[in-house]
Design a protein around this motif. Structure first.
Motif, PDB file in Angstrom:
ATOM      1  N   ARG A 292       0.811  -1.212   0.000  1.00 56.85           N
ATOM      2  CA  ARG A 292       0.000   0.000   0.000  1.00 56.85           C
ATOM      3  C   ARG A 292       0.850   1.270   0.000  1.00 56.85           C
ATOM      4  N   MET A 293       1.897   1.291   0.780  1.00 61.41           N
ATOM      5  CA  MET A 293       2.703   2.501   0.893  1.00 61.41           C
ATOM      6  C   MET A 293       3.441   2.831  -0.401  1.00 61.41           C
ATOM      7  N   GLU A 294       3.787   1.799  -1.181  1.00 66.32           N
ATOM      8  CA  GLU A 294       4.546   2.015  -2.414  1.00 66.32           C
ATOM      9  C   GLU A 294       3.716   2.654  -3.520  1.00 66.32           C
ATOM     10  N   GLN A 295       2.415   2.836  -3.279  1.00 66.56           N
ATOM     11  CA  GLN A 295       1.554   3.482  -4.281  1.00 66.56           C
ATOM     12  C   GLN A 295       1.756   4.995  -4.321  1.00 66.56           C
ATOM     13  N   PHE A 296       2.466   5.524  -3.334  1.00 65.90           N
ATOM     14  CA  PHE A 296       2.592   6.977  -3.208  1.00 65.90           C
ATOM     15  C   PHE A 296       4.044   7.403  -3.328  1.00 65.90           C
ATOM     16  N   SER A 297       4.228   8.638  -3.759  1.00 72.41           N
ATOM     17  CA  SER A 297       5.592   9.171  -3.894  1.00 72.41           C
ATOM     18  C   SER A 297       5.859  10.325  -2.928  1.00 72.41           C
ATOM     19  N   ALA A 298       4.842  11.130  -2.629  1.00 68.62           N
ATOM     20  CA  ALA A 298       5.035  12.283  -1.741  1.00 68.62           C
ATOM     21  C   ALA A 298       5.242  11.807  -0.305  1.00 68.62           C
ATOM     22  N   ILE A 299       6.151  12.445   0.405  1.00 69.81           N
ATOM     23  CA  ILE A 299       6.476  12.045   1.763  1.00 69.81           C
ATOM     24  C   ILE A 299       5.265  12.099   2.684  1.00 69.81           C
ATOM     25  N   GLU A 300       4.419  13.139   2.535  1.00 73.00           N
ATOM     26  CA  GLU A 300       3.264  13.253   3.425  1.00 73.00           C
ATOM     27  C   GLU A 300       2.254  12.132   3.180  1.00 73.00           C
ATOM     28  N   ASP A 301       2.094  11.729   1.911  1.00 75.96           N
ATOM     29  CA  ASP A 301       1.173  10.622   1.624  1.00 75.96           C
ATOM     30  C   ASP A 301       1.726   9.308   2.171  1.00 75.96           C
ATOM     31  N   ARG A 302       3.015   9.100   2.028  1.00 75.04           N
ATOM     32  CA  ARG A 302       3.626   7.853   2.522  1.00 75.04           C
ATOM     33  C   ARG A 302       3.572   7.774   4.044  1.00 75.04           C
ATOM     34  N   LEU A 303       3.814   8.873   4.700  1.00 75.84           N
ATOM     35  CA  LEU A 303       3.760   8.866   6.163  1.00 75.84           C
ATOM     36  C   LEU A 303       2.336   8.601   6.654  1.00 75.84           C
ATOM     37  N   TYR A 304       1.365   9.215   6.005  1.00 74.80           N
ATOM     38  CA  TYR A 304      -0.018   8.971   6.415  1.00 74.80           C
ATOM     39  C   TYR A 304      -0.414   7.529   6.100  1.00 74.80           C
ATOM     40  N   ALA A 305       0.076   7.008   4.968  1.00 74.62           N
ATOM     41  CA  ALA A 305      -0.199   5.612   4.622  1.00 74.62           C
ATOM     42  C   ALA A 305       0.351   4.680   5.697  1.00 74.62           C
ATOM     43  N   PHE A 306       1.539   4.980   6.200  1.00 74.14           N
ATOM     44  CA  PHE A 306       2.130   4.160   7.259  1.00 74.14           C
ATOM     45  C   PHE A 306       1.232   4.155   8.492  1.00 74.14           C
ATOM     46  N   LEU A 307       0.744   5.323   8.877  1.00 71.97           N
ATOM     47  CA  LEU A 307      -0.117   5.420  10.057  1.00 71.97           C
ATOM     48  C   LEU A 307      -1.449   4.695   9.839  1.00 71.97           C
ATOM     49  N   ILE A 308      -2.076   4.932   8.705  1.00 79.39           N
ATOM     50  CA  ILE A 308      -3.413   4.378   8.471  1.00 79.39           C
ATOM     51  C   ILE A 308      -3.357   2.872   8.291  1.00 79.39           C
ATOM     52  N   VAL A 309      -2.329   2.354   7.617  1.00 80.53           N
ATOM     53  CA  VAL A 309      -2.211   0.905   7.431  1.00 80.53           C
ATOM     54  C   VAL A 309      -1.911   0.214   8.765  1.00 80.53           C
ATOM     55  N   THR A 310      -1.025   0.815   9.554  1.00 76.97           N
ATOM     56  CA  THR A 310      -0.714   0.228  10.864  1.00 76.97           C
ATOM     57  C   THR A 310      -1.968   0.123  11.717  1.00 76.97           C
ATOM     58  N   SER A 311      -2.766   1.180  11.721  1.00 71.01           N
ATOM     59  CA  SER A 311      -3.986   1.184  12.517  1.00 71.01           C
ATOM     60  C   SER A 311      -5.020   0.205  11.960  1.00 71.01           C
ATOM     61  N   ALA A 312      -5.217   0.220  10.645  1.00 68.98           N
ATOM     62  CA  ALA A 312      -6.202  -0.676  10.023  1.00 68.98           C
ATOM     63  C   ALA A 312      -5.794  -2.138  10.179  1.00 68.98           C
ATOM     64  N   TYR A 313      -4.489  -2.394  10.139  1.00 62.37           N
ATOM     65  CA  TYR A 313      -3.983  -3.759  10.306  1.00 62.37           C
ATOM     66  C   TYR A 313      -4.344  -4.292  11.689  1.00 62.37           C
ATOM     67  N   MET A 314      -4.271  -3.439  12.692  1.00 62.89           N
ATOM     68  CA  MET A 314      -4.627  -3.875  14.044  1.00 62.89           C
ATOM     69  C   MET A 314      -6.127  -4.079  14.195  1.00 62.89           C
ATOM     70  N   LEU A 315      -6.928  -3.342  13.397  1.00 63.99           N
ATOM     71  CA  LEU A 315      -8.368  -3.585  13.412  1.00 63.99           C
ATOM     72  C   LEU A 315      -8.694  -4.945  12.806  1.00 63.99           C
ATOM     73  N   GLN A 316      -7.949  -5.328  11.779  1.00 60.47           N
ATOM     74  CA  GLN A 316      -8.133  -6.643  11.164  1.00 60.47           C
ATOM     75  C   GLN A 316      -7.638  -7.762  12.071  1.00 60.47           C
ATOM     76  N   ASN A 317      -6.666  -7.432  12.925  1.00 59.14           N
ATOM     77  CA  ASN A 317      -6.058  -8.420  13.811  1.00 59.14           C
ATOM     78  C   ASN A 317      -6.126  -7.912  15.248  1.00 59.14           C
ATOM     79  N   PRO A 318      -7.322  -7.873  15.844  1.00 58.17           N
ATOM     80  CA  PRO A 318      -7.485  -7.252  17.162  1.00 58.17           C
ATOM     81  C   PRO A 318      -6.642  -7.902  18.253  1.00 58.17           C
ATOM     82  N   GLU A 319      -6.320  -9.187  18.080  1.00 57.18           N
ATOM     83  CA  GLU A 319      -5.488  -9.855  19.083  1.00 57.18           C
ATOM     84  C   GLU A 319      -4.016  -9.463  18.965  1.00 57.18           C
ATOM     85  N   LEU A 320      -3.642  -8.824  17.836  1.00 58.05           N
ATOM     86  CA  LEU A 320      -2.237  -8.510  17.605  1.00 58.05           C
ATOM     87  C   LEU A 320      -1.687  -7.544  18.640  1.00 58.05           C
TER      88      LEU A 320
END
Length: 428
Positions: A292-320
């Motif tokens: 997901r993060m590799e879809q973006f080139s701008a630093i602000e988009d990549r940083l937000y992608a890192f935050l949103i994916v990390t959070s969404a990943y934990m929603l998919q894996n609540p026990e994580l």
């Protein structure tokens, strides 16, 4: 203080010193007894086992942190925001300067659910959060409600993290061997304050991300769900039943339905078994993140992608979240293998370039520190706020606030209005 109480205090202090030298990854009672010039049977007269000693160490660290933090709570309630934040980071730096071994101990024992399950620490966190939120509200009355509700936690976590970063083992974060010198302490206080007030991004260097586009392209579906694993499921279940620090390997093996020796059948020992499990978790998360993060080139988009994916990943894996904090509580020194480490570092070459170019409020050699800060912040935020978030729109609004604060600091609240999260603009 009786002679017995005095000796118990001496043992606790020595344990911090001896075990702290290995970042609490080598907690041998034999080594501790040798340092104390005691036999192990003599040590057991004061603490019946290692678990009891660890509980006493957690109590001591928490009590010292509360004692120091109450100085800030007891100060003039009319302090302005600048004074309050500076006072917080100054006291936090003092806490780790007085006993550097507390830094690594704090990471494994109190960052995450472990700290929030202690009534004394939770009460302190809530009081600090309310005090800081009130100060932000008074200074920036038109700030978005979501920013206001998150601001106190942001300052608390950021102040603690950047205050202790110099005392953590180099395998996790850079270690400054001269952090106790006055000039270095002052620099640490200044940097902690700057991150809290102005964020990680240097003012005017970037724009806000394309929030909606990043959120749309970074959804984590079934591909983000970890494959079922009996042992990992057992860890989460046992922690839920008995708590983080009483979830022993014996109890986990019993939950799986086998003996401890059978659990280790395919591994040399406990450390190797947990290292293999941690490696599998890391690789799966990296697969999901990079796609997901590799879809973006701008630093602000990549940083937000890192935050949103990390959070969404934990929603998919609540026990994580539970499993991750349990791993950390085991005090294992689990290093990334060379291939995984290289892959992880390659994912953040854009961030390394930003550090070299002076776009980030950190040294050029602090890439791991910055990534760790953002990752741990999202995990700690999940433990602190996630029970109140039940839908994807709520999560997105919350993560936009986290991005705004981590990248723009509390000053970003000065230009935030109720609909600021739906607009794109310049971080001030």
């Amino acid at each position: 203080m009786s002679k017995r109480e005095h000796q118990r205090e001496h043992i606790i202090k020595t344990a911090f010193k001896v075990w702290g030298a290995s970042r609490f990854t080598d907690m041998s009672l034999t080594t501790l007894a040798e340092e104390l010039a005691l036999t192990k049977p003599a040590l057991y007269r004061y603490f019946k086992n290692k678990d009891e000693l660890m509980r006493a160490m957690r109590d001591r660290c928490a009590a010292d942190y509360i004692r120091l933090s109450e100085q800030l709570i007891d100060t003039d309630s009319e302090q302005n925001l600048d004074e309050l934040v500076h006072g917080f980071v100054e006291l936090t730096n003092l806490f780790f300067t007085e006993q550097p071994e507390y830094a690594a101990f704090f990471v494994t024992q109190f960052i995450g659910p472990a700290g929030l399950t202690r009534e004394d620490l939770r009460a302190l966190f809530c009081t600090q959060h309310e005090r800081l939120e009130s100060a932000v509200r008074n200074q920036y009355p038109n700030a978005a409600p979501e920013l206001l509700s998150t601001a106190g936690h942001f300052v608390m976590f950021s102040g603690v993290f950047w205050s202790m970063v110099g005392y953590i083992d180099q395998d996790l974060l850079p270690l400054d061997r001269h952090t106790r010198e006055p000039a270095a302490i002052e620099a640490s206080i200044s940097r902690s304050y700057e991150v809290c007030m102005h964020g990680l991004l240097i003012q005017g260097s970037t724009r806000m991300p394309s929030f909606e586009r990043v959120e749309s392209l970074c959804r984590v579906g079934s591909d983000g769900r970890m494959e079922a694993d009996r042992i990992l499921s057992a860890i989460a279940e046992v922690v839920a039943e008995v708590g983080l620090f009483d979830a022993t390997i014996e109890r986990i093996a019993e939950k799986v339905g086998m003996s401890k020796s059978s659990l280790y059948f395919y591994f040399k020992n406990k450390d190797e078994m947990l290292a293999k499990m941690a490696q599998r978790l890391r690789m799966h998360f990296l697969d999901v993140l990079l796609a997901r993060m590799e879809q973006f080139s701008a630093i602000e988009d990549r940083l937000y992608a890192f935050l949103i994916v990390t959070s969404a990943y934990m929603l998919q894996n609540p026990e994580l979240l539970t499993i991750a904090h349990w791993f950390r509580a085991q005090n294992l020194d689990i290093e990334l293998d060379s291939a995984t480490r290289e892959r992880a570092l390659n994912a953040f070459t854009f961030l390394q370039a930003a550090l070299r170019d002076g776009q980030i409020r950190a040294r050029a050699d602090e890439l791991v520190a910055v990534v760790s800060y953002l990752h741990l912040y999202v995990m700690h935020d999940a433990a602190f706020f996630r029970p109140d978030i039940s839908s994807e729109p709520e999560l997105h609004r919350h993560m936009r606030s986290i991005y705004t604060l981590t990248m723009g600091g509390l000053r970003a609240a000065a230009v935030a209005s109720d609909d600021a999260a739906d607009q794109e603009g310049v971080i001030i």
